[in-house]
Scaffold this motif. Sequence first.
Motif, PDB file in Angstrom:
ATOM      1  N   LYS A  82      -2.726  -4.220   0.707  1.00  0.00           N
ATOM      2  CA  LYS A  82      -3.591  -4.225   1.732  1.00  0.00           C
ATOM      3  C   LYS A  82      -3.232  -2.903   2.605  1.00  0.00           C
ATOM      4  CE  LYS A  82      -4.670  -6.923   5.884  1.00  0.00           C
ATOM      5  NZ  LYS A  82      -4.365  -8.506   6.371  1.00  0.00           N
ATOM      6  N   VAL A  83      -2.043  -2.731   2.758  1.00  0.00           N
ATOM      7  CA  VAL A  83      -1.340  -1.602   3.610  1.00  0.00           C
ATOM      8  C   VAL A  83      -1.832  -0.095   2.781  1.00  0.00           C
ATOM      9  CG1 VAL A  83       0.536  -0.510   4.778  1.00  0.00           C
ATOM     10  CG2 VAL A  83       0.368  -3.036   4.718  1.00  0.00           C
ATOM     11  N   LEU A  84      -1.534  -0.331   1.622  1.00  0.00           N
ATOM     12  CA  LEU A  84      -1.451   1.080   0.950  1.00  0.00           C
ATOM     13  C   LEU A  84      -3.158   1.327   0.917  1.00  0.00           C
ATOM     14  CD1 LEU A  84      -0.235   3.044  -1.030  1.00  0.00           C
ATOM     15  CD2 LEU A  84      -0.595   1.522  -2.802  1.00  0.00           C
ATOM     16  N   LYS A  85      -4.222   0.668   0.917  1.00  0.00           N
ATOM     17  CA  LYS A  85      -5.569   0.978   0.597  1.00  0.00           C
ATOM     18  C   LYS A  85      -5.974   1.409   2.002  1.00  0.00           C
ATOM     19  CE  LYS A  85      -7.344  -2.675  -1.157  1.00  0.00           C
ATOM     20  NZ  LYS A  85      -8.176  -3.596  -2.049  1.00  0.00           N
ATOM     21  N   SER A  86      -5.524   0.756   3.226  1.00  0.00           N
ATOM     22  CA  SER A  86      -6.011   1.169   4.563  1.00  0.00           C
ATOM     23  C   SER A  86      -5.421   2.507   4.984  1.00  0.00           C
ATOM     24  CB  SER A  86      -5.734  -0.001   5.503  1.00  0.00           C
ATOM     25  OG  SER A  86      -4.214  -0.138   5.596  1.00  0.00           O
ATOM     26  N   ALA A  87      -4.060   2.722   4.366  1.00  0.00           N
ATOM     27  CA  ALA A  87      -3.449   3.813   5.076  1.00  0.00           C
ATOM     28  C   ALA A  87      -3.723   5.174   4.172  1.00  0.00           C
ATOM     29  CB  ALA A  87      -2.014   3.717   5.072  1.00  0.00           C
ATOM     30  N   VAL A  88      -3.918   4.995   2.922  1.00  0.00           N
ATOM     31  CA  VAL A  88      -3.950   6.032   1.957  1.00  0.00           C
ATOM     32  C   VAL A  88      -5.398   5.948   0.951  1.00  0.00           C
ATOM     33  CG1 VAL A  88      -2.927   7.162  -0.207  1.00  0.00           C
ATOM     34  CG2 VAL A  88      -1.511   6.054   1.825  1.00  0.00           C
ATOM     35  N   ALA A  96       0.537   3.383  -8.378  1.00  0.00           N
ATOM     36  CA  ALA A  96       0.269   1.881  -7.887  1.00  0.00           C
ATOM     37  C   ALA A  96      -0.277   0.976  -8.695  1.00  0.00           C
ATOM     38  CB  ALA A  96      -0.604   2.289  -6.483  1.00  0.00           C
ATOM     39  N   LEU A  97      -1.246   1.501  -9.370  1.00  0.00           N
ATOM     40  CA  LEU A  97      -1.880   0.081 -10.405  1.00  0.00           C
ATOM     41  C   LEU A  97      -0.719  -0.164 -11.308  1.00  0.00           C
ATOM     42  CD1 LEU A  97      -5.210   2.239 -10.832  1.00  0.00           C
ATOM     43  CD2 LEU A  97      -4.960   0.000 -10.006  1.00  0.00           C
ATOM     44  N   GLU A  98      -0.065   0.444 -11.661  1.00  0.00           N
ATOM     45  CA  GLU A  98       1.287   0.218 -12.713  1.00  0.00           C
ATOM     46  C   GLU A  98       2.062  -0.856 -12.035  1.00  0.00           C
ATOM     47  OE1 GLU A  98       2.600   3.809 -14.375  1.00  0.00           O
ATOM     48  OE2 GLU A  98       1.040   4.236 -15.452  1.00  0.00           O
ATOM     49  N   THR A  99       2.461  -0.397 -10.651  1.00  0.00           N
ATOM     50  CA  THR A  99       3.585  -1.026  -9.920  1.00  0.00           C
ATOM     51  C   THR A  99       2.954  -2.361  -9.427  1.00  0.00           C
ATOM     52  OG1 THR A  99       4.402   1.034  -9.478  1.00  0.00           O
ATOM     53  CG2 THR A  99       5.327  -0.865  -8.307  1.00  0.00           C
ATOM     54  N   LEU A 100       1.881  -2.216  -9.016  1.00  0.00           N
ATOM     55  CA  LEU A 100       1.354  -3.526  -8.042  1.00  0.00           C
ATOM     56  C   LEU A 100       0.531  -4.614  -8.586  1.00  0.00           C
ATOM     57  CD1 LEU A 100       0.842  -1.643  -4.431  1.00  0.00           C
ATOM     58  CD2 LEU A 100       2.967  -3.217  -5.429  1.00  0.00           C
ATOM     59  N   HIS A 139       6.588  -4.184   0.598  1.00  0.00           N
ATOM     60  CA  HIS A 139       6.443  -5.297   0.718  1.00  0.00           C
ATOM     61  C   HIS A 139       6.555  -6.217  -0.690  1.00  0.00           C
ATOM     62  CE1 HIS A 139       4.682  -9.337   2.398  1.00  0.00           C
ATOM     63  NE2 HIS A 139       4.736  -8.763   3.554  1.00  0.00           N
ATOM     64  N   PRO A 140       7.404  -7.476  -0.291  1.00  0.00           N
ATOM     65  CA  PRO A 140       7.476  -8.074  -1.798  1.00  0.00           C
ATOM     66  C   PRO A 140       6.152  -8.898  -2.305  1.00  0.00           C
ATOM     67  CG  PRO A 140       8.101  -9.392  -0.115  1.00  0.00           C
ATOM     68  CD  PRO A 140       7.610  -8.099   0.846  1.00  0.00           C
ATOM     69  N   ASP A 141       5.176  -9.079  -1.455  1.00  0.00           N
ATOM     70  CA  ASP A 141       4.056  -9.446  -2.271  1.00  0.00           C
ATOM     71  C   ASP A 141       3.138  -8.479  -2.554  1.00  0.00           C
ATOM     72  OD1 ASP A 141       1.589 -10.650  -2.734  1.00  0.00           O
ATOM     73  OD2 ASP A 141       1.412 -11.974  -0.695  1.00  0.00           O
ATOM     74  N   PRO A 142       2.543  -8.036  -3.627  1.00  0.00           N
ATOM     75  CA  PRO A 142       1.638  -7.006  -4.095  1.00  0.00           C
ATOM     76  C   PRO A 142       0.374  -7.044  -3.260  1.00  0.00           C
ATOM     77  CG  PRO A 142       2.813  -8.034  -6.011  1.00  0.00           C
ATOM     78  CD  PRO A 142       3.144  -9.114  -4.883  1.00  0.00           C
ATOM     79  N   LYS A 143      -0.196  -8.165  -2.885  1.00  0.00           N
ATOM     80  CA  LYS A 143      -1.354  -8.090  -2.173  1.00  0.00           C
ATOM     81  C   LYS A 143      -1.239  -7.453  -0.981  1.00  0.00           C
ATOM     82  CE  LYS A 143      -3.251 -12.480  -4.212  1.00  0.00           C
ATOM     83  NZ  LYS A 143      -3.691 -13.949  -4.276  1.00  0.00           N
TER      84      LYS A 143
END
Length: 904
Positions: free
Chosen positions: A744-750, A776-780, A736-740
């Motif tokens: 959201k998806v990354l936390k709920s799925a992983v 993820a912390l470095e990227t988003l 997704h282009p929006d980090p937020k």
Amino acid sequence: MARQVLWNTKAAQMRMPEEIPRSEVRIYVSCTEDMSEEREFLAEVAYPELRRFCEKHGLGCHVVDLRHGINRLKNDRETFDVIDYEVKKCQQYSIGPSFVSIIGREADDRHLPGWMSKDDVLAVRSVLVKREDVVAVEALDNIYRLDSNYNPPIYLLEESQFFAETAETKVLQNVLPDVLNLLRGEGKVKDSKGFYPWSSTVREVERGLLKCLEPNRQTICLMARADNKSDTDITASTGDLGADKLRAAVSDCYKFTSSKNNLVLFNIGKKNVAYLREVCAVFLAAVTRLIESQIGHHEFDITHHMTNAADLVQHVRVARRACDGFIGCEQAVQRICDLFTDASAPRVAVVAGPEGRGKTSLVGHTAAVLSLAAPRRKLVFRTIGITLSSSTLFHTLSSVYAQVAYLYEISPHLPADINLGELLQEFRNLLQKAREKFRDKGFFVLILDGVDKLRGLQAKQLSFLVASIPAGVALLMSMSDFGPLYETMKVFANIEMIHCEPMKSDYLNSYINSFLARCGRVLKNDQVKAILNELTEENEPLVAKIAASMASRWPSHTLNDDLDISSDMEKAFNRLVQSCEMQLGLKFTRYSLSLLAASRYGLAEFEILHLISSDSELIDEIKEEIEDLSVVEGCPYQLQLSRLLWRLEPFLFEVKTEGETILKISHRTLEKVVRERFMRDGFQYHIHSRLATYFQITRRGHLLSSRDIAEGQHKDLSRYLWRTLRSVPYHLCHSHPDPKEAWKVLKSAVFTKFAWIINEIYAGFFNDFIDDMNYALETLGLDSEVLFLRQFLTSVRKTIIFNPVSLASLMAGQDLKEMAEVHRSVTEATDWLKQVNVQVLVPAAFTVEKASQLLLNTALLKTVSTLVTDAKGERVLAQHDTFLTSVEPISGEETVVASFHRGY
């Protein structure tokens, strides 16, 4: 066990096993045109059932059906080459069968040959001239064109004449069979079985069945009876001369190889559902029977393909393939070999150079020379990044540690909770122990190709590794000639720095000719001059490979102005991709290459096929691009994909992972070109989202449930998880282009999904999971909940690695309602714990002061190492080896209920 011993021993000598490990079912399906409805029904009903059957046995399954979405294959030379390419792959990789033919009563030989040899065309023309058949001679001259770049030269049918019904084609269709029969009788046409390249079906049967070395183990033929009655006279006439010849040849093949059981006869009926289901049942019965027999013959066990020894075979395969066409660096190889002959001191060499300079070829060839020069010498070769065990420094050292310990008969001792710093120290100790056995076991050479590709590798870690090399051990590394790792290596006085030289023009012509010879092609002198003029005096070997690959597709009548060659690597790859677009279509090429470039660890061919064929947006785009695309038949995805992979074969890695053959782009510049050319304007997010969804939902090997773990099934199921666990977090980061929204998806799925976390730990990927968090912390950007969870998991690392289920108890005791996502994970952990644990009774008088002993029913648990209560004093946790007990007081009762389980 014997197989593992063999693989380890041969890998240390840079040799491949005589029998390449087979761990998948890959079947090429051939079909005559009159059996098209049967073939389509098999694709809809039988193939999915076959995949489910194979998965039950731990086998991957891919059915290669080039006619899917097109029905009729052309009989041109490129299609024949693609057929040969696919049949060969099926024969190499399939445990059996590798080829299934469905032969009806008609052969698709009513059209003109797509190509003929130069000698045959001249012989045909001579007969027609003698007959004074001027019309036929003119037709022959007009619709066939000489291409002398094939070796031997051939005449190709003009593209516009395929399946055409023009006056010229009808003339040749009438006279050509008779003329060829006449020439065959005179011995001027050499095709012993009476075939000619009339049809792709004949080519498939020739390559897949008639020339197969083991037709009884690798082939099945479903043949329609000639009259729906006769079982004895298989060669009874069908009324079609071509079909009769094909049926007779297949029958003779099975007869002479004692494989009659592999020839299955069936009756052709009305094309209704009942008949099609009967054909489907016959197909499945024949194929599954042969698969089961081959599983027994090969003593197949999927666990053999999940071992460190099986992984070694893949690295040796890559090294040996890199040696193909090696030319021009003999002095550098000799320099390394001379350095490594001195066993009195540590010997470290670094091969450095820019992208495409041939570093992998040089170190691969060096490994081969070293193994031949001293057969007792042990070589450990790793090409970084092609498998999980070579993806990080931790995995690479763990894998090398296991191999060295095996080769020198040292008992390995790596605790499950070891970290990278401790592993580096243990690796140093291992080398010292191995050194003591060099006299009996032979010296040791460690080769790390592309060491700068190790994710997160720090200069100080590499320096420690270099400093750990004792006398008698040789270390050869390759890396780019820029960056902190390279600068650090230059500081060491005892490191031999070897710079890869560009390919001189003297070697360029030899290299191109050698490449073309392997493809059965040559070039005209003016075409060779055009290449040499376009390239510089000194070229990157990869540029020469791109030029040779593109030149191998040139017909002899190509004008020099149309030879699209560049000495710049990025431009050369762009032109290579552009040629694929022109031949296969922009939309298809864009989607397929984007999937390969975006995938973290590569994709199997059937995975690419699934992803492109199930995307409705892609088919809509292809319909806009190709106006005459059949709405009924759809897009020929398999044929297009096979043509693409055949064209790009020199630039792809092909390795076995989890028993599946995985494809990955082998050059970072090609990945860059694909990303810049295609993955922009939001398309990259669509691709990553599709990949994440595939690995989460579609791919076999789902997350383990609490029931799976309670029943001990994780020991069998977790082997399919590593690509899923490593791919989903990565692709969701880029979905997704929006980090937020991505967070959201990354936390709920992983990251805050308890089932995901526990699966990571059970699969042994705790360190990788933390690395994914860091990525993820470095990227988003920073996220407070993920930061807290990372800190929490790190603090209980040793406990949960030894006993993963303890994580459920530890998380269930947390009060984190202010962190919504983490609190959801706590709730999941509480529910999960209830399903896993078995409740027993313990004395209510148990307190923290009596922590040394704990009575569970009648069993006394001694030496409890840890006993803690939560902040509210409502829960007691007792830690003892593989046991964890959660004790909750019940007011007014003499006993309390304790949740009790064993760790696995």
